[in-house]
Write an enzyme that holds these catalytic residues in place. Structure first.
Site, PDB file in Angstrom:
ATOM      1  CB  CYS A  66     -49.411 -30.533  -0.108  1.00  0.00           C
ATOM      2  SG  CYS A  66     -47.640 -30.794  -0.345  1.00  0.00           S
ATOM      3  CB  CYS A  69     -42.641 -31.738   4.468  1.00  0.00           C
ATOM      4  SG  CYS A  69     -42.219 -30.250   3.518  1.00  0.00           S
ATOM      5  CB  CYS A 164     -45.760 -24.550   3.684  1.00  0.00           C
ATOM      6  SG  CYS A 164     -46.410 -24.708   2.025  1.00  0.00           S
ATOM      7  CB  CYS A 202     -41.548 -26.436  -1.966  1.00  0.00           C
ATOM      8  SG  CYS A 202     -43.244 -27.000  -2.160  1.00  0.00           S
ATOM      9  CG  HIS A 246     -24.561 -20.246 -10.415  1.00  0.00           C
ATOM     10  ND1 HIS A 246     -24.895 -20.785 -11.639  1.00  0.00           N
ATOM     11  CD2 HIS A 246     -23.637 -19.283 -10.671  1.00  0.00           C
ATOM     12  CE1 HIS A 246     -24.210 -20.162 -12.599  1.00  0.00           C
ATOM     13  NE2 HIS A 246     -23.436 -19.259 -12.033  1.00  0.00           N
ATOM     14  CB  CYS A 249     -24.688 -25.891 -10.768  1.00  0.00           C
ATOM     15  SG  CYS A 249     -25.717 -26.650 -12.035  1.00  0.00           S
ATOM     16  CB  CYS A 274     -25.675 -23.261 -18.267  1.00  0.00           C
ATOM     17  SG  CYS A 274     -26.386 -22.138 -17.052  1.00  0.00           S
ATOM     18  CB  CYS A 280     -31.530 -22.047 -14.043  1.00  0.00           C
ATOM     19  SG  CYS A 280     -30.911 -22.948 -12.616  1.00  0.00           S
ATOM     20  CB  CYS A 289     -30.216 -28.956  -4.276  1.00  0.00           C
ATOM     21  SG  CYS A 289     -31.667 -28.514  -3.303  1.00  0.00           S
ATOM     22  CB  CYS A 301     -34.456 -29.528  -9.780  1.00  0.00           C
ATOM     23  SG  CYS A 301     -35.388 -29.804  -8.267  1.00  0.00           S
ATOM     24  CB  CYS A 308     -32.856 -24.121  -9.661  1.00  0.00           C
ATOM     25  SG  CYS A 308     -33.209 -23.480  -8.005  1.00  0.00           S
ATOM     26  CB  CYS A 311     -38.758 -24.501  -4.080  1.00  0.00           C
ATOM     27  SG  CYS A 311     -37.652 -25.880  -3.725  1.00  0.00           S
TER      28      CYS A 311
END
Lengths: 394, 548
Positions: A66, A69, A164, A202, A246, A249, A274, A280, A289, A301, A308, A311
């Site tokens: 798509c 990336c 992908c 993703c 987690h 987080c 949370c 999540c 992340c 996110c 979350c 992904c």
């Protein structure tokens, strides 16, 4: 070519980046790479030096993509995309931004592979499209598969960017007949031995591409092969994918206190509680992340009030959906083809209520002295009961 | 430059280009892959005497999105369907969420409406800046010419053109380094010195554009950060859910959003618009070709409190220029999709609300007389419709949207076509419309942040409304930066029973339909000049002007 330190920092200054913030960034890259912070000057030096030396040849090939990336890579911080393509890599083929058009673009790709055999990077974005003998992706009268067959065997390594490319991503979700798979799986099937570094999510987080470029190319770990030792059994760099969301987080404290968001836009969300009950997948998703964050670290996110969706996980759509439901059943231990791969949270995955997750996370919580009979703060809520939640199962 | 390895034909030259046979050009011109777009596209043209006489546009990829969504929960469509496009995921995300809300009968609260407008605006700014500089500019600007620029003259020209300055010397020396080093990276095998570049455009203007090309990379990233603040990340944001948004603003974040919108707006006004007006006169001939079908469709985007499609900031409308420049309300009921020339076996001529997307069982090959594309052929009221900024600007202009009317009239005067909006139905008009829209949206973005602040101060603002229904049919009719977008969703027993998406690209890159009528891009190519059949730059420009 002589390296000109001042010119490099002048260029950064033009983009509003001070020397101090650049060095600080190198420190965080060091942390991301699992290196001591004392490595920051080495990384800074490597990036600076790259600005004045021969560029490493690279090609960026899109499969069933798509372009997310590529877009994500354009959001990289320091070095940013302009520095990457002008100072570090000679990115001779990248459909989305290259100057060449049509036949000349194709020639650039094949010439680069031919002339730099064993000494260039192939970045692969998108799903490997196998449906209809590969005709679900057609480029210049050929199938996307023919491109991989021609280019991948000549590359020093393939960097698979995004879910992908890693395992087929959403395209692989049932019951799609389009025939999507990941490039490492495809190469294995074809007996092509080129090593693959997998960077799922993703889209791919651009800072991870930067980290790999620094690690593999600027610090020389592709040449000596040591970068391959840093990969886990799924070909992912352990320093990026070794912990769950987690684990790091910022809302984790609320999880342990039993303080949860049950409805979007509620007072609980305003307090940053949370997001586990709204689906999540942080406990079963391995990425850093929360540390690296996204888009020049402005957010990520969970910070935006979204659970979350996992992904980074193999087959993330089938294994993660419904995304706003509590963690669904996930196949355990069956690897890339089957499903989830985080036995550490088996209970959480199969359990479906917070009590179950808390019990599984008991190891850490025992150490914190917080576990006993399980937290009294999380009885079944009316909201959940109304939506059919039952103790112990989804 | 004698590259050690990587190139065969690219030789940026600081002297004049090799003369190419002009005007006698005849034969078949093929561009495959068409680069600098999102996706895989093939453009094939018949050229006779230097003019395109017929064209076939083929979409090269089938991924099966609609199949994946069947049987899943309505809320999941947001997460999966924005993966159709990494450049416009926000629009797909909103389209999917709105389809669920439409099917299940929910109206979102005012707070969510404003937040969605802001996220969508940030994506429009991101996408348009990226398109003009990163995807399109190299069709009009030759980096090799920038090497000849005099630096002092470049500053003088920038000032005269009213555009912003940069460290032009540093940019030029960066280009020199690339050329001397023999590694051109993303400029490898470019059509340097192509005769279709405006021969009278000064080297200094080429250098200004290249400098702003690099600056634009930072500005598109800044716009993307705005989406990330409200949406968690970009591409593929996280916060649109049926019933509203999961993002609850804080003062600190609103400040951050406002500051960044203002930074982007300033850049659009001080750099992008003056650049457009400086370069456009050198390509004035592009007002005379590249028109397309002359039919335009916009579903509309950016809701006002009424939530009505015809009252959106950029409103809904359909235009058939054969009937003159006038606009009528557009309805999704009038959309049918044809597959006679596409690699699908499902029934042709269906409305997408109950449409089907089933690929052929065996691939029959590429045949311009039979099946030749993975794109369907959508038709509105039987007509092949162009979608995109040009469609939106024309609809808004005809509906009297004040800021659109004002900026379009100003631009027409600058192009020497005052009072003649019909000249916009051309290649140059399509390019200009996108950039003018950028300015309009940039202004609105700042207004909407203030609207959000005002609504919060008033109190009682809500961001989410739970959904209770579990069945229905609905459609999310919206606009991506590149054009009209429709997500169609049927829900039974809480699960999606049918899902169809009609993307902007499908409208614009449409192959022929059952009657043999061409798609808008195919039609736009016809009549365009081609100086060199081997390097059909003019055709590439037209194709990219749709931002396919």
């Amino acid at each position: 070519m002589a390296h000109e330190d001042r010119a490099f920092y002048d260029q950064l200054a033009e983009r509003g980046v001070t020397r101090r913030s650049f060095l600080k960034y190198c420190g965080s890259v060091a942390a991301m790479l699992g290196l001591a912070e004392t490595m920051a000057p080495t990384i800074a030096g490597a990036v600076e030096a790259a600005a004045g030396s021969k560029l490493y040849p690279a090609v960026w090939v899109n499969g069933g993509a798509c372009t997310g990336c590529t877009e994500s890579a354009a959001q990289a911080t320091y070095p940013d995309i302009a520095q990457i393509v002008l100072d570090i890599l000679s990115l001779n083929y990248i459909e989305t931004i290259m100057m060449a058009t049509g036949h000349e673009a194709d020639v650039a790709l094949f010439d680069t592979a031919e002339a730099n055999e064993g000494n260039f990077i192939m970045i692969y974005e998108g799903t490997v499209m196998t449906g209809l003998e590969g005709n679900t992706l057609r480029i210049a009268g050929k199938t996307g598969l023919e491109y991989i067959d021609e280019i991948a065997p000549k590359a020093a390594a393939v960097i698979a960017v995004g879910s992908c490319a890693v395992d087929g991503g959403w395209v692989k979700a049932a019951p799609n007949p389009a025939g999507g798979t990941g490039i490492s799986m495809y190469l294995k099937e074809k007996g092509i031995a080129t090593p693959v570094i997998n960077l799922p999510t993703c889209p791919v987080n651009p800072e991870w591409i930067v980290a790999i470029i620094i690690d593999a190319l600027l610090l020389g770990q592709l040449a000596d092969g040591s970068i391959l030792d840093k990969l886990d059994e799924y070909g992912r760099p352990k320093f990026i994918f070794g912990q769950t969301i987690h684990d790091n987080c910022p809302r984790r404290g609320h999880f342990e206190n039993g303080e949860f968001v049950y409805q979007f836009g509620s007072a609980e969300e305003a307090k940053g509680y949370c997001l586990y009950p709204v689906g999540c997948k942080g406990p079963q998703t391995q990425t850093n992340c929360p540390i690296v964050r996204w888009n020049n670290s402005v957010s990520w996110c969970v910070e935006s009030g979204s659970p979350c969706i996992g992904c980074a996980n193999y087959n993330w759509v089938d294994n993660g959906a419904p995304f706003l439901g509590r963690m669904p059943q996930v196949a355990i231990g069956s690897g890339p083809q089957g499903g989830g791969f985080n036995p550490g949270v088996v209970g959480a995955v199969a359990g479906g209520v917070v009590v179950g997750a808390l019990a599984v996370h008991g190891i850490g919580m025992k150490a914190a002295g917080r576990i006993g009979e399980g937290p009294a703060t999380e009885p079944m809520k009316d909201y959940d009961a109304k939506r059919g939640a039952k103790g112990g199962e989804k | 430059m004698a590259s050690k390895a990587t190139t065969s034909t690219a030789t940026p030259t600081t002297t004049s280009a090799t003369p190419v046979p002009i005007s006698a050009a005849s034969g078949t011109a093929v561009i495959d892959p068409l680069t600098r777009i999102e996706g895989h596209l093939r453009v094939e043209c018949s050229v006779e005497g230097g003019v395109i006489t017929d064209a076939w546009v083929s979409g090269g990829l089938y991924r099966g999105m609609e199949t994946v969504l069947k049987g899943r929960q309505p809320a999941d469509a947001f997460y999966v369907s924005q993966r159709i496009c990494g450049v416009c995921p926000v629009s797909h995300g909103h389209g999917a969420t709105m389809a669920a809300e439409s099917a299940l009968g929910v109206t979102i609260p005012n707070g969510a409406r404003i937040v969605r407008n802001l996220i969508e605006a940030a994506e429009f700014l991101h996408s348009h800046v990226l398109w003009f500089y990163t995807l399109a500019a190299l069709d009009y600007v030759d980096p090799s010419k920038a090497l000849e620029a005099d630096i002092a003259d470049t500053y003088a020209l920038a000032q005269a053109a009213g555009t912003s300055t940069a460290d032009f010397g540093a940019v030029q020396s960066k280009l020199k380094t690339l050329v001397e080093g023999g590694q051109l990276s993303i400029f490898t095998n470019g059509w340097f010195g192509h005769p279709a570049y405006a021969q009278d455009m000064p080297a200094e203007l080429h250098l200004i554009a290249v400098a702003h090309y690099l600056e634009a990379l930072e500005i598109q990233a800044e716009a993307a950060r705005i989406i990330a603040i409200m949406g968690g990340k970009f591409p593929h944001f996280m916060t649109s859910i049926p019933g509203g948004t999961s993002w609850v603003p804080t003062e600190e974040k609103i400040d951050d959003v406002l500051f960044r919108f203002m930074r982007v707006r300033d850049w659009v006004y001080n750099t992008m618009i003056p650049d457009t007006l400086a370069i456009a006169p050198f390509y004035a001939d592009a007002l005379s070709y590249g028109a397309g079908t002359g039919n335009f469709l916009a579903w509309g985007v950016f809701n006002d409190p009424s939530m009505e499609m015809t009252k959106r900031y950029l409103p809904n409308g359909a235009i058939f220029t054969a009937q003159g420049l006038k606009v009528e309300d557009a309805s999704p009921d009038k959309v049918l999709e044809y597959v006679e020339h596409s690699w699908f076996k499902s029934e042709s001529g269906l409305n997408p609300q109950d449409g089907k997307t089933e690929a052929v069982d065996t691939f029959p090959g590429y045949d311009i007389n039979d099946k030749y594309s993975w794109a369907k052929a959508p038709r509105y009221d039987g007509k092949s419709m162009e979608v995109g900024p040009l469609a939106r600007m024309l609809v808004a202009y005809l509906r009297g949207v004040a800021p659109v009317k004002s900026i379009v009239d100003t631009a027409l005067t600058a192009l020497g076509a005052a009072g003649k909006p019909e000249v916009l139905v051309s290649l140059l008009g399509r390019v200009a419309a996108r950039n003018l829209e950028t300015a309009v949206v940039a202004d609105w973005s700042v207004e909407w942040v203030n609207e959000l602040i005002g609504a919060i101060k008033e109190g009682g603002i809500a961001f989410y409304e739970p959904i209770e229904k579990d069945a229905g049919k609905g459609a999310g009719m919206w606009e991506a930066p590149r054009g009209a977008l429709g997500h169609f969703m049927n829900v039974e027993g809480g699960l999606i029973s049918n899902y169809q998406v009609v993307t902007p690209s499908t409208w614009d890159i449409s192959p022929r339909d059952a009657e043999g009528v061409r798609g808008p891009m195919e039609e736009a190519l016809i009549g365009a000049p081609v100086l060199d059949v081997e390097k059909p730059m003019e055709a590439a420009r037209i194709a990219r002007s749709f931002d396919p």
